[in-house]
Design a protein around this motif. Structure first.
Motif, short mmCIF file in Angstrom:
data_model
loop_
_atom_site.label_atom_id
_atom_site.label_comp_id
_atom_site.label_asym_id
_atom_site.label_seq_id
_atom_site.Cartn_x
_atom_site.Cartn_y
_atom_site.Cartn_z
N LEU A 13 0.81 -1.21 0.00
CA LEU A 13 0.00 0.00 0.00
C LEU A 13 0.85 1.27 0.00
O LEU A 13 0.53 2.23 -0.71
N VAL A 14 1.92 1.30 0.79
CA VAL A 14 2.80 2.46 0.81
C VAL A 14 3.44 2.64 -0.58
O VAL A 14 3.54 3.76 -1.09
N GLY A 15 3.84 1.54 -1.19
CA GLY A 15 4.40 1.61 -2.54
C GLY A 15 3.42 2.16 -3.56
O GLY A 15 3.81 2.76 -4.56
N ALA A 16 2.13 1.98 -3.29
CA ALA A 16 1.08 2.47 -4.18
C ALA A 16 0.61 3.87 -3.80
O ALA A 16 -0.33 4.38 -4.40
N GLY A 17 1.24 4.47 -2.77
CA GLY A 17 0.92 5.85 -2.43
C GLY A 17 0.13 6.07 -1.15
O GLY A 17 -0.28 7.18 -0.87
N ALA A 18 -0.07 5.02 -0.36
CA ALA A 18 -0.80 5.19 0.90
C ALA A 18 0.02 6.04 1.88
O ALA A 18 1.24 6.07 1.84
N GLN A 19 -0.69 6.73 2.76
CA GLN A 19 -0.08 7.56 3.79
C GLN A 19 0.07 6.74 5.06
O GLN A 19 -0.87 6.04 5.45
N LEU A 20 1.21 6.82 5.71
CA LEU A 20 1.50 6.04 6.90
C LEU A 20 1.49 6.96 8.12
O LEU A 20 2.23 7.95 8.16
N VAL A 21 0.66 6.64 9.12
CA VAL A 21 0.48 7.50 10.28
C VAL A 21 0.79 6.72 11.56
O VAL A 21 0.19 5.68 11.83
N ASP A 22 1.72 7.24 12.36
CA ASP A 22 2.05 6.69 13.68
C ASP A 22 1.23 7.47 14.70
O ASP A 22 1.32 8.69 14.77
N VAL A 23 0.41 6.77 15.50
CA VAL A 23 -0.47 7.46 16.44
C VAL A 23 0.04 7.49 17.88
O VAL A 23 -0.68 7.92 18.78
N LEU A 24 1.26 7.06 18.10
CA LEU A 24 1.84 7.16 19.44
C LEU A 24 2.14 8.62 19.78
O LEU A 24 2.27 9.46 18.88
N PRO A 25 2.30 8.96 21.05
CA PRO A 25 2.69 10.33 21.42
C PRO A 25 4.02 10.72 20.75
O PRO A 25 4.84 9.87 20.42
N GLU A 26 4.20 11.99 20.56
CA GLU A 26 5.37 12.53 19.84
C GLU A 26 6.70 11.99 20.37
O GLU A 26 7.60 11.69 19.59
N LYS A 27 6.83 11.88 21.67
CA LYS A 27 8.08 11.40 22.26
C LYS A 27 8.43 9.99 21.78
O LYS A 27 9.57 9.70 21.43
N GLU A 28 7.44 9.11 21.76
CA GLU A 28 7.66 7.75 21.28
C GLU A 28 7.95 7.73 19.78
O GLU A 28 8.78 6.97 19.30
N TYR A 29 7.25 8.59 19.03
CA TYR A 29 7.49 8.70 17.59
C TYR A 29 8.94 9.11 17.34
O TYR A 29 9.61 8.55 16.48
N GLU A 30 9.42 10.09 18.09
CA GLU A 30 10.79 10.56 17.92
C GLU A 30 11.81 9.47 18.25
O GLU A 30 12.87 9.41 17.64
N ALA A 31 11.48 8.60 19.21
CA ALA A 31 12.40 7.53 19.61
C ALA A 31 12.52 6.48 18.50
O ALA A 31 13.61 5.95 18.26
#
Length: 67
Positions: A13-31
Motif C-alpha cells: 500500500l505504501v508503494g502504491a501511495g498510501a499515507q503512513l500514520v504513527d499514532v503514538l505520542p510525539e516522544k515515542e514517535y521521535e524515539a
C-alpha cells in the motif's frame, strides 16, 4: 473501511501511495518510527488528520508500544 493488514500489505500500500500514520505520542514517535510515517498522536488524530492527510489517498494507521 478499516481493516487489519500485515507487513507485506503495508509495503504494498505504501508503494502504491498510501499515507503512513504513527499514532503514538510525539516522544515515542521521535524515539522510533517507520521511515516515511507522519506523527499524529491518537488524541489529536481527528483534527490533525484533516489538516495533514490527503483524503484521496489511503491511510495506514499504526501503533507499536514496547511497554
Amino acid at each position: 473501511m478499516a481493516k487489519q493488514i500485515d507487513r507485506d500489505g503495508v509495503r504494498e500500500l505504501v508503494g502504491a501511495g498510501a499515507q503512513l500514520v504513527d499514532v503514538l505520542p510525539e516522544k515515542e514517535y521521535e524515539a522510533e518510527h517507520i521511515p516515511g510515517a507522519v506523527s499524529i498522536p491518537l488524541k489529536s488524530l481527528g483534527d490533525e488528520a484533516r489538516r495533514l492527510l490527503d483524503p484521496a489517498r489511503p491511510v495506514i494507521v499504526y501503533c507499536h508500544d514496547y511497554q
